[in-house]
Design a protein around this motif. Structure first.
Motif, PDB file in Angstrom:
ATOM      1  N   GLU A 130     -54.107   5.070 -30.354  1.00  7.51           N
ATOM      2  CA  GLU A 130     -54.515   3.917 -29.552  1.00  7.51           C
ATOM      3  C   GLU A 130     -54.721   2.647 -30.377  1.00  7.51           C
ATOM      4  O   GLU A 130     -54.317   1.537 -29.954  1.00  7.51           O
ATOM      5  CB  GLU A 130     -55.790   4.279 -28.787  1.00  7.51           C
ATOM      6  CG  GLU A 130     -56.226   3.244 -27.754  1.00  7.51           C
ATOM      7  CD  GLU A 130     -57.135   2.169 -28.345  1.00  7.51           C
ATOM      8  OE1 GLU A 130     -57.213   1.075 -27.744  1.00  7.51           O
ATOM      9  OE2 GLU A 130     -57.738   2.425 -29.410  1.00  7.51           O
ATOM     10  N   PRO A 131     -55.312   2.702 -31.591  1.00  9.58           N
ATOM     11  CA  PRO A 131     -55.467   1.458 -32.366  1.00  9.58           C
ATOM     12  C   PRO A 131     -54.133   0.783 -32.695  1.00  9.58           C
ATOM     13  O   PRO A 131     -54.039  -0.451 -32.649  1.00  9.58           O
ATOM     14  CB  PRO A 131     -56.188   1.928 -33.640  1.00  9.58           C
ATOM     15  CG  PRO A 131     -56.913   3.166 -33.235  1.00  9.58           C
ATOM     16  CD  PRO A 131     -56.016   3.833 -32.245  1.00  9.58           C
ATOM     17  N   ARG A 166     -52.797  -0.989 -29.619  1.00  8.41           N
ATOM     18  CA  ARG A 166     -53.448  -2.279 -29.385  1.00  8.41           C
ATOM     19  C   ARG A 166     -52.957  -3.333 -30.365  1.00  8.41           C
ATOM     20  O   ARG A 166     -52.719  -4.495 -29.986  1.00  8.41           O
ATOM     21  CB  ARG A 166     -54.974  -2.139 -29.488  1.00  8.41           C
ATOM     22  CG  ARG A 166     -55.619  -1.458 -28.286  1.00  8.41           C
ATOM     23  CD  ARG A 166     -57.138  -1.584 -28.321  1.00  8.41           C
ATOM     24  NE  ARG A 166     -57.713  -0.800 -29.420  1.00  8.41           N
ATOM     25  CZ  ARG A 166     -58.303  -1.317 -30.490  1.00  8.41           C
ATOM     26  NH1 ARG A 166     -58.374  -2.652 -30.628  1.00  8.41           N
ATOM     27  NH2 ARG A 166     -58.818  -0.547 -31.436  1.00  8.41           N
ATOM     28  N   TYR A 167     -52.828  -2.935 -31.636  1.00  7.55           N
ATOM     29  CA  TYR A 167     -52.399  -3.896 -32.659  1.00  7.55           C
ATOM     30  C   TYR A 167     -51.018  -4.459 -32.334  1.00  7.55           C
ATOM     31  O   TYR A 167     -50.827  -5.686 -32.295  1.00  7.55           O
ATOM     32  CB  TYR A 167     -52.399  -3.216 -34.024  1.00  7.55           C
ATOM     33  CG  TYR A 167     -51.724  -4.029 -35.107  1.00  7.55           C
ATOM     34  CD1 TYR A 167     -52.291  -5.209 -35.572  1.00  7.55           C
ATOM     35  CD2 TYR A 167     -50.507  -3.624 -35.656  1.00  7.55           C
ATOM     36  CE1 TYR A 167     -51.665  -5.966 -36.554  1.00  7.55           C
ATOM     37  CE2 TYR A 167     -49.881  -4.365 -36.647  1.00  7.55           C
ATOM     38  CZ  TYR A 167     -50.457  -5.537 -37.082  1.00  7.55           C
ATOM     39  OH  TYR A 167     -49.834  -6.290 -38.054  1.00  7.55           O
ATOM     40  N   ASP A 216     -50.971  -6.725 -29.315  1.00  6.29           N
ATOM     41  CA  ASP A 216     -51.468  -8.077 -29.575  1.00  6.29           C
ATOM     42  C   ASP A 216     -50.442  -8.917 -30.330  1.00  6.29           C
ATOM     43  O   ASP A 216     -50.350 -10.132 -30.119  1.00  6.29           O
ATOM     44  CB  ASP A 216     -52.776  -8.015 -30.364  1.00  6.29           C
ATOM     45  CG  ASP A 216     -53.961  -7.563 -29.497  1.00  6.29           C
ATOM     46  OD1 ASP A 216     -53.783  -7.455 -28.268  1.00  6.29           O
ATOM     47  OD2 ASP A 216     -55.039  -7.303 -30.059  1.00  6.29           O
ATOM     48  N   ARG A 261     -54.075 -12.962 -31.160  1.00  9.66           N
ATOM     49  CA  ARG A 261     -53.703 -13.371 -32.521  1.00  9.66           C
ATOM     50  C   ARG A 261     -53.357 -14.856 -32.595  1.00  9.66           C
ATOM     51  O   ARG A 261     -53.357 -15.435 -33.678  1.00  9.66           O
ATOM     52  CB  ARG A 261     -52.518 -12.530 -33.024  1.00  9.66           C
ATOM     53  CG  ARG A 261     -52.823 -11.043 -33.193  1.00  9.66           C
ATOM     54  CD  ARG A 261     -53.951 -10.802 -34.198  1.00  9.66           C
ATOM     55  NE  ARG A 261     -53.676 -11.406 -35.484  1.00  9.66           N
ATOM     56  CZ  ARG A 261     -52.888 -10.853 -36.418  1.00  9.66           C
ATOM     57  NH1 ARG A 261     -52.336  -9.665 -36.188  1.00  9.66           N
ATOM     58  NH2 ARG A 261     -52.691 -11.454 -37.556  1.00  9.66           N
ATOM     59  N   ASP A 294     -53.656   4.746 -42.376  1.00  4.60           N
ATOM     60  CA  ASP A 294     -54.757   4.297 -41.524  1.00  4.60           C
ATOM     61  C   ASP A 294     -56.105   4.770 -42.060  1.00  4.60           C
ATOM     62  O   ASP A 294     -57.156   4.422 -41.500  1.00  4.60           O
ATOM     63  CB  ASP A 294     -54.557   4.766 -40.080  1.00  4.60           C
ATOM     64  CG  ASP A 294     -54.322   6.266 -39.985  1.00  4.60           C
ATOM     65  OD1 ASP A 294     -54.135   6.914 -41.034  1.00  4.60           O
ATOM     66  OD2 ASP A 294     -54.323   6.799 -38.864  1.00  4.60           O
ATOM     67  N   ALA A 327     -55.529  -6.912 -41.160  1.00  9.11           N
ATOM     68  CA  ALA A 327     -55.658  -7.096 -39.713  1.00  9.11           C
ATOM     69  C   ALA A 327     -55.340  -5.810 -38.975  1.00  9.11           C
ATOM     70  O   ALA A 327     -56.057  -5.408 -38.051  1.00  9.11           O
ATOM     71  CB  ALA A 327     -54.744  -8.230 -39.247  1.00  9.11           C
ATOM     72  N   CYS A 328     -54.256  -5.132 -39.399  1.00 14.50           N
ATOM     73  CA  CYS A 328     -53.884  -3.875 -38.765  1.00 14.50           C
ATOM     74  C   CYS A 328     -54.964  -2.819 -38.974  1.00 14.50           C
ATOM     75  O   CYS A 328     -55.341  -2.102 -38.043  1.00 14.50           O
ATOM     76  CB  CYS A 328     -52.537  -3.396 -39.328  1.00 14.50           C
ATOM     77  SG  CYS A 328     -51.952  -1.840 -38.616  1.00 14.50           S
ATOM     78  N   TYR A 347     -58.033  -2.875 -36.640  1.00  9.58           N
ATOM     79  CA  TYR A 347     -57.941  -2.223 -35.335  1.00  9.58           C
ATOM     80  C   TYR A 347     -58.337  -0.746 -35.447  1.00  9.58           C
ATOM     81  O   TYR A 347     -58.909  -0.165 -34.517  1.00  9.58           O
ATOM     82  CB  TYR A 347     -56.526  -2.335 -34.785  1.00  9.58           C
ATOM     83  CG  TYR A 347     -56.180  -3.693 -34.222  1.00  9.58           C
ATOM     84  CD1 TYR A 347     -56.112  -3.910 -32.850  1.00  9.58           C
ATOM     85  CD2 TYR A 347     -55.910  -4.764 -35.074  1.00  9.58           C
ATOM     86  CE1 TYR A 347     -55.786  -5.148 -32.335  1.00  9.58           C
ATOM     87  CE2 TYR A 347     -55.586  -6.014 -34.567  1.00  9.58           C
ATOM     88  CZ  TYR A 347     -55.520  -6.205 -33.205  1.00  9.58           C
ATOM     89  OH  TYR A 347     -55.197  -7.445 -32.700  1.00  9.58           O
ATOM     90  N   HIS A 348     -57.999  -0.120 -36.566  1.00 11.03           N
ATOM     91  CA  HIS A 348     -58.319   1.297 -36.755  1.00 11.03           C
ATOM     92  C   HIS A 348     -59.782   1.512 -37.080  1.00 11.03           C
ATOM     93  O   HIS A 348     -60.325   2.599 -36.826  1.00 11.03           O
ATOM     94  CB  HIS A 348     -57.442   1.875 -37.879  1.00 11.03           C
ATOM     95  CG  HIS A 348     -55.991   1.968 -37.521  1.00 11.03           C
ATOM     96  ND1 HIS A 348     -55.148   0.888 -37.606  1.00 11.03           N
ATOM     97  CD2 HIS A 348     -55.240   3.012 -37.088  1.00 11.03           C
ATOM     98  CE1 HIS A 348     -53.929   1.260 -37.223  1.00 11.03           C
ATOM     99  NE2 HIS A 348     -53.964   2.526 -36.921  1.00 11.03           N
ATOM    100  N   ALA A 379     -62.234  -0.531 -35.915  1.00  9.91           N
ATOM    101  CA  ALA A 379     -63.071  -1.044 -34.829  1.00  9.91           C
ATOM    102  C   ALA A 379     -63.637   0.112 -34.007  1.00  9.91           C
ATOM    103  O   ALA A 379     -62.946   1.095 -33.746  1.00  9.91           O
ATOM    104  CB  ALA A 379     -62.264  -1.972 -33.931  1.00  9.91           C
TER     105      ALA A 379
END
Length: 323
Positions: A206-207, A210-211, A214, A223, A287, A315-316, A319-320, A322
């Motif tokens: 899922e992360p 989302r990345y 975006d 972004r 990740d 940045a990538c 997401y992992h 968060a």
């Protein structure tokens, strides 16, 4: 312009390492000549067998693997080698000081359409004086003394690090020598370009979903800028683009084979490319953490890969991390 041999001398590379790198260069010139002949030499198409990874081998996979084995075994400075195409390690000279891991022909599915492919290699020192086994190869990528690749494209290029930055060489076909054409490769920290196989999107964690979502949302998304996507389907070509003009490359974990956490091989692809990227000022991660810090568990281990422009890798990873 300086030749590879001259530059290695200026870089104070050891005699044995210089012999090894020149040996790899000669082997790759041989592979390049076979590729250039293509269908005329009867080297295209499938070999009709599977490699240890369960993938269908191309004829040139086998040819390139055999060429590299022959040259490395005859070099006198290699203790043993490990190849993506070999189930186990191959012993070379008992007097050799180096271990070499390689992907003989990365992106070989591109061969029959005359697209870019390459040879990736990774070099470690060894202290094994007696018997040697695959365990001797299981060193973190931080232990690499050199890494690089040869890209077979419109020109044949050698991209190399010996731990002091990244240099690019171009094969001068007139004299048969790799000549230095870029002395210090540097990757910009920011980018608007990424490379990923979008056909696998539904399988990603899922992360990562989302990345990438975006990024695709562009200027109107969170972004706040538009991104371009590029995908050659050969890691060696996608990483070369990043070293030339920046960007991010990722081959993430997906849920189809939970026992295989990634597509790319740690020893033959992720570690050597990770060293090149870091030496050029970028970052190379899974990740979970830096690729070069992974303690390998076996020579054909696979890992997810996120590498390239430092700020975009961060940045990538954000997401992992968060909640």
């Amino acid at each position: 312009m300086r030749s590879l041999s001259s530059q290695l001398h200026l870089d104070h590379s050891s005699t044995d390492l210089s012999i090894l790198l020149n040996c790899l260069a000669v082997a790759c010139k041989d592979i390049a000549s076979r590729l250039q002949q293509g269908a005329m030499a009867g080297v295209l198409g499938s070999a009709g067998e599977e490699n240890v990874q369960g993938e269908t081998q191309k004829k040139l996979d086998v040819i390139a693997n055999d060429i590299l084995k022959d040259y490395l075994q005859d070099s006198g400075v290699v203790r043993a080698l490990a190849s993506e195409e070999e189930e186990d390690i191959v012993e070379c000279s008992k007097l050799g000081n180096y271990l070499v891991s390689f992907d003989p022909l990365d992106g070989s599915s591109n061969i029959d359409i005359n697209s870019m492919v390459g040879t990736i290699f990774s070099i470690y020192e060894t202290t094994a004086g007696g018997d040697i086994s695959s365990q001797d190869f299981l060193q973190p990528g931080r232990n690499q003394v050199a890494a690089g690749y040869v890209l077979y494209g419109p020109s044949v290029m050698l991209v190399l690090t010996t731990g002091n930055g990244v240099k690019m060489y171009t094969l001068d076909q007139r004299i048969g020598e790799f000549m230095l054409t870029q002395e210090q490769v540097s990757i910009a920290a920011d980018t608007k370009e990424f490379a990923i196989n979008m056909s696998n999107q539904r399988h990603w964690a899922e992360p990562m979903q989302r990345y990438i979502g975006d990024l695709l949302a562009g200027q109107d998304g969170p972004r706040g800028k538009n991104f371009n996507m590029r995908w050659v389907a050969a890691m060696v070509a996608d990483v070369h683009r990043i070293l030339c003009r920046g960007g991010l490359f990722t081959y993430p974990w997906d849920q189809r084979e939970p026992e295989k956490p990634g597509k790319l091989r740690l020893m033959y692809e992720a570690n050597p490319m990770g060293m090149l990227i870091e030496q050029a000022g970028g970052k190379a991660y899974t990740d979970q953490g830096p690729i070069l810090d992974i303690q390998p568990s076996h020579i054909h281990q696979r890992v997810p890969v996120i590498l390239g422009a430092a700020n975009e890798v961060d940045a990538c990873l954000g997401y992992h991390l968060a909640p």
